[in-house]
Motif scaffolding. Structure first.
Motif, PDB file in Angstrom:
ATOM      1  N   UNK A 137      84.273  28.103  59.645  1.00  0.00           N
ATOM      2  CA  UNK A 137      83.491  29.257  58.978  1.00  0.00           C
ATOM      3  C   UNK A 137      84.072  29.638  57.748  1.00  0.00           C
ATOM      4  N   UNK A 138      85.382  29.686  57.343  1.00  0.00           N
ATOM      5  CA  UNK A 138      85.912  30.303  56.267  1.00  0.00           C
ATOM      6  C   UNK A 138      85.783  29.072  55.044  1.00  0.00           C
ATOM      7  N   UNK A 196      80.497  31.703  54.893  1.00  0.00           N
ATOM      8  CA  UNK A 196      81.779  32.502  54.729  1.00  0.00           C
ATOM      9  C   UNK A 196      81.866  33.772  53.949  1.00  0.00           C
ATOM     10  N   UNK A 197      80.386  33.743  53.288  1.00  0.00           N
ATOM     11  CA  UNK A 197      80.139  34.984  52.206  1.00  0.00           C
ATOM     12  C   UNK A 197      79.180  35.611  53.236  1.00  0.00           C
ATOM     13  N   UNK A 204      81.798  39.779  58.449  1.00  0.00           N
ATOM     14  CA  UNK A 204      82.027  40.808  59.659  1.00  0.00           C
ATOM     15  C   UNK A 204      82.273  39.969  60.718  1.00  0.00           C
ATOM     16  N   UNK A 205      81.253  38.842  61.110  1.00  0.00           N
ATOM     17  CA  UNK A 205      81.344  38.177  62.255  1.00  0.00           C
ATOM     18  C   UNK A 205      82.516  37.246  62.366  1.00  0.00           C
ATOM     19  N   UNK A 206      83.148  36.875  61.236  1.00  0.00           N
ATOM     20  CA  UNK A 206      84.184  36.039  61.116  1.00  0.00           C
ATOM     21  C   UNK A 206      85.497  36.851  61.332  1.00  0.00           C
ATOM     22  N   UNK A 207      85.401  37.968  60.906  1.00  0.00           N
ATOM     23  CA  UNK A 207      86.543  39.118  61.293  1.00  0.00           C
ATOM     24  C   UNK A 207      86.688  39.375  62.793  1.00  0.00           C
ATOM     25  N   UNK A 249      83.253  33.591  69.008  1.00  0.00           N
ATOM     26  CA  UNK A 249      82.193  34.023  68.094  1.00  0.00           C
ATOM     27  C   UNK A 249      81.196  34.458  68.677  1.00  0.00           C
ATOM     28  N   UNK A 250      80.692  35.722  68.044  1.00  0.00           N
ATOM     29  CA  UNK A 250      79.504  36.299  68.619  1.00  0.00           C
ATOM     30  C   UNK A 250      77.940  35.651  68.074  1.00  0.00           C
ATOM     31  N   UNK A 251      76.909  35.803  69.019  1.00  0.00           N
ATOM     32  CA  UNK A 251      75.835  35.190  68.601  1.00  0.00           C
ATOM     33  C   UNK A 251      75.120  36.013  67.414  1.00  0.00           C
TER      34      UNK A 251
END
Length: 488
Positions: free
Chosen positions: A224-225, A231-232, A236-239, A247-249
């Motif tokens: 993802x990063x 990545x942009x 928040x999801x990545x955090x 990972x959240x849907x």
């Protein structure tokens, strides 16, 4: 095969068309009846004309009827699909506007948080009316497919109080899986196998396999990063992925309003969102999008009608669950999907009465859930916070207890991170008064709420939010679409 499908809220024109064409992609379903119903005769007329054009263009025996008499539409139906938004955009605007006066900045506001809870209060009495009609005049074994938000609250009320065979349907899981497949470099989302479980809009990919190879947290974070777009857009999801390990849907904007950490201060909001599209966290983003979409459709309707003259392309059948569920129930071609049902032990560490979203299989015997799933503790804790709010909200909507409604809003994670109890009490009074025409169960409480508001000393402010955009005009939308077309 010949049976009847009733679509309530069929005036959601684009979505109704999608469901219609998806269902007609099943060869055995050509000779069925679609009964459309909506409170808006204008919208009903538009969608019926589009569906009639599709039937004519494809030489089908399919029958399409339209009526504002909901009970007539439901009569004899084997499947009833709900796509309703009670109060329309008028009430929805208050779901966003009034909480902003108290510092609560929502991106969507249709699941929990202040807006989602009041949306549930408007929907649940109507959902129970649907259920009464289904029990009394629909086919004996009728199934209710709910697409309307707030998904968990509506489905909870239909099952627990409406006493109707109900399943809630959403496409968040599919969209999340498509993202994961893309960042991992899959040629197709079909290369990704997964177990995704939790509650609607807070489901979690707890097991991921790409072509049979297990994907761990570190590989997913790195993917993802490294992605130039996600990545942009999904900061928040990545955090959350880094901290929770899964990972959240749900989209960046949606997820941000279910948690108490990312939207509590304006500077934090702008840090975690992305403004390239509404879904990534824009203040009132879905309200703006919905308003623009309605205006665009009204203006460009002749083009939509003309497009309906094209043959149905079976290869473009969408991944919305409805057509696949009906196909499995009627033909016994097994379908695997993610469904909103009463938990009853499917997820071991969530309450039995909660409405969960989890994997299941459909065949002639119905929807069969995969039981014995245990969520990671952090995921379960986050879901529990929402479930407690949902339960109180449903009970408040059923009883018309405004004090219980205020307690539900007070316990919402984001509301609690931003507002004091005094502010919550006044905010709920203000929202109930503003939306009284859609809240019959609170009619007895409105006079006292007005009296309290007239004497209140709680200060509010007129605030557009941390990241608000104006609704674009038709001319602006046309120019933007033309520029995108030229760029391609």
């Amino acid at each position: 095969m010949s049976f009847k499908i009733a679509i309530i809220g069929a005036g959601s024109v684009g979505f109704t068309k999608k469901l219609f064409t998806d269902i007609l992609c099943v060869p055995e379903f050509k000779d069925i009846e679609f009964a459309l119903t909506d409170v808006s005769e204008h919208n009903l007329g538009m969608i019926k004309a589009i569906l009639d054009r599709i039937v004519e263009a494809n030489g089908l025996p399919t029958r399409v009827t339209a009526t504002t008499d909901r009970r007539k539409a439901i009569e004899g139906a084997r499947y009833i699909i709900s796509c309703v938004r009670v109060g329309g955009l008028e009430a929805y605007a208050d779901d966003i506007r009034i909480p902003l006066k108290y510092g609560i900045d929502q991106c969507v506001g249709d699941t929990i948080c202040a807006g989602g809870i009041l949306y549930g209060q408007r929907n649940i009495p109507v959902i129970l009316d649907f259920c009464k009609d289904i029990r009394e005049v629909a086919d004996t074994n009728a199934k209710f497919l709910n697409y309307a938000n707030p998904m968990a609250m509506n489905t909870w009320a239909a099952i627990e109080y409406g006493k109707v065979d109900t399943v809630g349907l959403c496409h968040g899981v599919q969209h999340g899986a498509e993202q994961i497949a893309a960042v991992l470099g899959a040629k197709s989302p079909r290369e990704l196998d997964y177990v995704c479980s939790g509650i609607n809009h807070q489901t979690w990919f707890i097991d991921l396999r790409l072509n049979g190879r297990k994907i761990d947290k570190d590989e997913l974070v790195a993917a993802f990063e490294a992605h130039p777009v996600y990545s942009q857009q999904e900061k928040l999801r990545i955090d959350v992925l880094k901290r929770f390990g899964v990972y959240s849907t749900e989209s960046n904007g949606h997820l941000s309003e279910y948690l108490p950490w990312y939207r509590k201060r304006p500077d934090e909001i702008t840090r975690w969102i992305d403004m390239s599209d509404w879904i990534h966290g824009e203040t009132g983003g879905y309200l703006r999008y919905s308003t623009e979409t309605r205006n665009w459709f009204e203006t460009e309707y002749p083009q939509f009608l003309e497009a309906a003259s094209k043959p149905i392309d079976v290869s473009k059948r969408s991944n919305e669950h409805a057509s696949h569920i009906l196909e499995a129930l009627e033909t016994n071609r097994v379908y695997r999907g993610h469904f909103n049902v009463k938990n009853d032990g499917v997820i071991t560490n969530l309450p039995r009465d909660a409405i969960i979203e989890s994997p299941g299989f459909v065949d002639r015997f119905g929807i069969n859930m995969a039981a014995g799933i245990t969520l990671p503790e952090a995921c379960a804790a986050t879901c529990m916070a929402s479930i407690n709010v949902q339960r109180m909200s449903v009970h408040a909507a059923i009883s018309g207890d405004i004090d219980l409604l205020k307690l539900a809003v007070l316990h919402d994670p984001l509301v609690g991170a931003v507002s004091t109890p005094e502010e919550v009490w006044q905010m709920v009074d203000e929202m109930v008064v503003a939306q009284a025409q859609w809240l019959p169960q609170y009619a007895h409480a409105v006079p006292a709420a007005k009296e309290r508001l007239s004497k209140s000393t709680v200060k509010t402010r007129e605030w557009a939010g941390a990241a608000r955009r104006n609704v674009r005009s038709i001319e602006e939308l046309r120019a933007e679409k033309a520029a995108l077309k030229q760029a391609v």
